[in-house]
Each structure stands twice: as structure tokens, then as C-alpha cells.
Design a protein around this motif. Structure first.
Motif, PDB file in Angstrom:
ATOM      1  N   ALA A  17      -9.675  28.337  -2.754  1.00 25.92           N
ATOM      2  CA  ALA A  17     -10.181  27.109  -3.022  1.00 25.92           C
ATOM      3  C   ALA A  17      -9.099  26.073  -3.128  1.00 25.92           C
ATOM      4  O   ALA A  17      -8.535  25.989  -3.933  1.00 25.92           O
ATOM      5  N   VAL A  18      -8.903  25.669  -2.064  1.00 28.37           N
ATOM      6  CA  VAL A  18      -7.586  24.527  -2.023  1.00 28.37           C
ATOM      7  C   VAL A  18      -8.129  23.042  -2.305  1.00 28.37           C
ATOM      8  O   VAL A  18      -8.887  22.612  -1.782  1.00 28.37           O
ATOM      9  N   SER A  19      -7.137  22.535  -3.104  1.00 29.56           N
ATOM     10  CA  SER A  19      -7.395  20.998  -3.541  1.00 29.56           C
ATOM     11  C   SER A  19      -6.467  20.215  -2.798  1.00 29.56           C
ATOM     12  O   SER A  19      -6.948  19.082  -2.214  1.00 29.56           O
ATOM     13  N   ALA A  20      -5.303  20.711  -2.395  1.00 23.08           N
ATOM     14  CA  ALA A  20      -4.389  19.918  -1.485  1.00 23.08           C
ATOM     15  C   ALA A  20      -3.209  21.048  -1.134  1.00 23.08           C
ATOM     16  O   ALA A  20      -2.930  21.873  -1.731  1.00 23.08           O
ATOM     17  N   VAL A  21      -2.690  20.443   0.065  1.00 22.47           N
ATOM     18  CA  VAL A  21      -1.425  21.036   0.557  1.00 22.47           C
ATOM     19  C   VAL A  21      -0.558  20.104   0.887  1.00 22.47           C
ATOM     20  O   VAL A  21      -0.784  19.014   1.505  1.00 22.47           O
ATOM     21  N   ILE A  47       3.670  23.673  -0.762  1.00 18.94           N
ATOM     22  CA  ILE A  47       3.107  23.650  -1.795  1.00 18.94           C
ATOM     23  C   ILE A  47       1.290  23.667  -1.569  1.00 18.94           C
ATOM     24  O   ILE A  47       0.800  22.674  -0.781  1.00 18.94           O
ATOM     25  N   VAL A  48       0.952  24.600  -2.159  1.00 15.66           N
ATOM     26  CA  VAL A  48      -0.762  24.593  -2.197  1.00 15.66           C
ATOM     27  C   VAL A  48      -1.265  24.588  -3.615  1.00 15.66           C
ATOM     28  O   VAL A  48      -0.936  24.968  -4.382  1.00 15.66           O
ATOM     29  N   ARG A  49      -2.011  23.530  -3.784  1.00  9.85           N
ATOM     30  CA  ARG A  49      -2.842  23.392  -5.032  1.00  9.85           C
ATOM     31  C   ARG A  49      -4.052  23.787  -5.322  1.00  9.85           C
ATOM     32  O   ARG A  49      -4.786  23.666  -4.008  1.00  9.85           O
ATOM     33  N   SER A  50      -4.384  24.311  -6.247  1.00 13.73           N
ATOM     34  CA  SER A  50      -6.012  24.962  -6.098  1.00 13.73           C
ATOM     35  C   SER A  50      -6.466  24.892  -7.641  1.00 13.73           C
ATOM     36  O   SER A  50      -5.762  24.732  -8.590  1.00 13.73           O
ATOM     37  N   GLU A 110      -4.375  23.192 -13.137  1.00 10.72           N
ATOM     38  CA  GLU A 110      -4.466  23.576 -11.713  1.00 10.72           C
ATOM     39  C   GLU A 110      -3.390  24.593 -11.323  1.00 10.72           C
ATOM     40  O   GLU A 110      -2.494  24.814 -12.278  1.00 10.72           O
ATOM     41  N   TYR A 111      -3.572  25.454 -10.285  1.00 13.43           N
ATOM     42  CA  TYR A 111      -2.768  26.404  -9.906  1.00 13.43           C
ATOM     43  C   TYR A 111      -1.634  25.634  -8.841  1.00 13.43           C
ATOM     44  O   TYR A 111      -2.217  24.888  -7.799  1.00 13.43           O
ATOM     45  N   ARG A 112      -0.560  25.771  -8.710  1.00 19.02           N
ATOM     46  CA  ARG A 112       0.343  25.346  -7.723  1.00 19.02           C
ATOM     47  C   ARG A 112       1.340  26.538  -7.345  1.00 19.02           C
ATOM     48  O   ARG A 112       1.948  26.960  -8.120  1.00 19.02           O
ATOM     49  N   LEU A 113       1.144  26.919  -5.972  1.00 18.86           N
ATOM     50  CA  LEU A 113       1.899  27.758  -5.574  1.00 18.86           C
ATOM     51  C   LEU A 113       2.776  27.357  -4.527  1.00 18.86           C
ATOM     52  O   LEU A 113       2.376  26.764  -3.728  1.00 18.86           O
TER      53      LEU A 113
END
Length: 255
Positions: free
Chosen positions: A179-183, A191-194, A202-205
Motif C-alpha cells: 500500500a504505497v503512499s509515495a515513490v 524510496i517507497v513510503r507506505s 509511516e514506513y520508508r523503504l
């Protein structure tokens, strides 16, 4: 020392020398000299827990740390990834994973159905689940890679993929869905934010290119506080060094 009239050092009386030294120290204190900062905390080594625990020799689960997969059936004219069809890349992935996309009971069956909406204008058009690709050099070889996303329907998930070109072949070097908020693209990093279940976080991968593995590796997985109370709605935008996909007409002509 004070100079004599002949240029030779003159002796300074002891009392005068003490007075000068005292004045110099006072002046240093008045102009921001070094001051005692107090006691410094002692450095401590990490405390190792359960030293008798047998170290693991292999991971318990396969989380797909390395993704390096040639994509069959997708042409890369002239070795230029901008001329590769992003919709064809997604169709090739759907065909390679029928359990996920084919049949009414497949979890992402609606994605395969909606691929029919990817008309002449291609990715990013109308009901097509394939999002507009972005291009940036993520491997450091001077050529751009393609960062692509597509919707996993009916779930509110987004698949994020990165492709490069090797010997005129399209190769997938990163694969992730959530469930992605932003890339975001930052340097040679994706960077993928969820969203998180915890309000205000939030999660930041973060994935970074690794030349030895020839893939984008997950180098950071963090849970961070957000500035919007957990309602992260920031959309990814192209920076000056990030080129969006060509226009609809040029995409159609490339195919």
C-alpha cells in the motif's frame, strides 16, 4: 618579549610578565575561548544478549532480497529503454504469474482485466492500471533505468518495478508491492513510503543499486514519524534529473 631599540629581545621583569599573562588569559576568556563542557559520558559497547544462542546460517523466509530477471518478449529497440513498451513489460509479468492474475479467483484478476484499457496512449492513460514510467540512471552506467508502477486490483496496492537494459534485453532489477503512499528517486536510490498502522508514522523503504548483485538491494527499512499525523498524501514528482515518460503520441510511435 618586547623588542629593544636595537631589534634584540629585551628582558621583561617577572612582575610585568605575570601581569601580561594574566591579561592574556582574561582576554581569551572574554573572546570565546575554550570552556569546560563538563563530564563526558563514558562510551559503552552494545550489550550482546543470549551469547549461547546458536547463530542462524540461513534466512527463515525468502523475502526476495535480489531481483535480477530478464523479461521475455519485450523489445528494447536500439538498446534504448525509453523505447521499450512499459505496458508490454507488465503484460509479460502477468503472463509469467498466472496464479496471481489469471482466473476469477486470482488475487489480482481485476488488474489483468483492466489491461484491456491500455489503449494507444499506453501507460498512465484512463483506466489502464499501468502508471506513467520515469527514467533516471540508477546504476551509474550513464544510461537511464525505467521505474514503473502498476495497480494491483481490486486491492489498494501498487507494484513498483525497476528495469534496466543488458545486451538489448529488458531486465527487472527491483520488485516490490505494498500500500504505497509515495515513490521517490534520490540519486541512485528508490524510496517507497507506505502507511503504518500506528497513527503519525509511516514506513520508508530504500533500495540502492549494488553492482556485485546486479540488482537494487533493500538497504534501509525504517518507521518514521510523519508531519501530517499519519495522513501522508505527498505525490512523487519529477525532479530536474528525473525524466518522465514521453508524450502519448511519442509513446504510440515508439511501438
Amino acid at each position: 618579549m618586547l623588542p629593544s631599540r636595537r631589534g634584540h629581545p629585551a628582558r621583561v621583569p617577572a612582575a610585568l610578565a605575570l601581569l601580561l599573562a594574566t591579561g592574556a588569559l582574561a582576554a581569551c576568556g572574554d573572546t570565546g575561548g575554550l570552556e569546560d563542557a563538563g563530564a563526558t559520558p563514558a562510551a559503552r559497547q552494545p550489550a550482546r544478549l543470549w551469547p549461547g544462542l546458536t547463530p542462524a546460517s540461513s534466512p527463515a523466509y525468502d523475502i526476495g532480497e535480489v531481483e535480477h530477471a530478464p523479461v521475455r518478449g519485450v523489445a528494447v529497440p536500439g538498446g534504448d529503454i525509453r523505447r521499450a513498451d512499459p505496458v508490454a513489460a507488465v503484460r509479460a509479468e502477468i503472463a509469467a504469474h498466472p496464479d496471481d492474475y489469471a482466473g476469477a479467483k486470482a488475487p489480482y484478476h481485476e488488474t489483468s482485466v483492466r489491461m484491456a484499457d491500455c489503449g494507444p496512449d499506453g501507460a498512465g492513460d484512463g483506466g489502464c492500471p499501468v502508471l506513467r514510467p520515469y527514467y533516471r540512471d540508477l546504476t551509474g552506467d550513464g544510461r537511464p533505468e525505467m521505474t514503473l508502477g502498476f495497480r494491483l486490483l481490486p486491492d489498494r496496492l501498487t507494484a513498483v518495478r525497476v528495469y534496466t537494459v543488458e545486451k538489448d534485453r529488458l531486465v527487472r532489477i527491483m520488485s516490490y508491492e505494498d500500500a504505497v503512499s509515495a515513490v521517490e528517486l534520490a540519486g541512485r536510490t528508490v524510496i517507497v513510503r507506505s502507511p503504518s498502522e500506528v497513527a503519525g508514522y509511516e514506513y520508508r523503504l530504500q533500495w540502492t543499486w549494488d553492482a556485485d548483485q546486479r540488482a537494487m538491494l533493500l538497504t534501509s527499512d525504517e518507521m518514521l514519524r510523519t508531519d501530517d499525523g499519519g495522513q501522508h498524501t505527498k505525490r512523487p514528482s519529477a525532479s530536474p534529473s528525473t525524466s518522465p515518460a514521453p508524450s502519448a503520441s511519442s509513446s504510440a510511435s515508439a511501438r
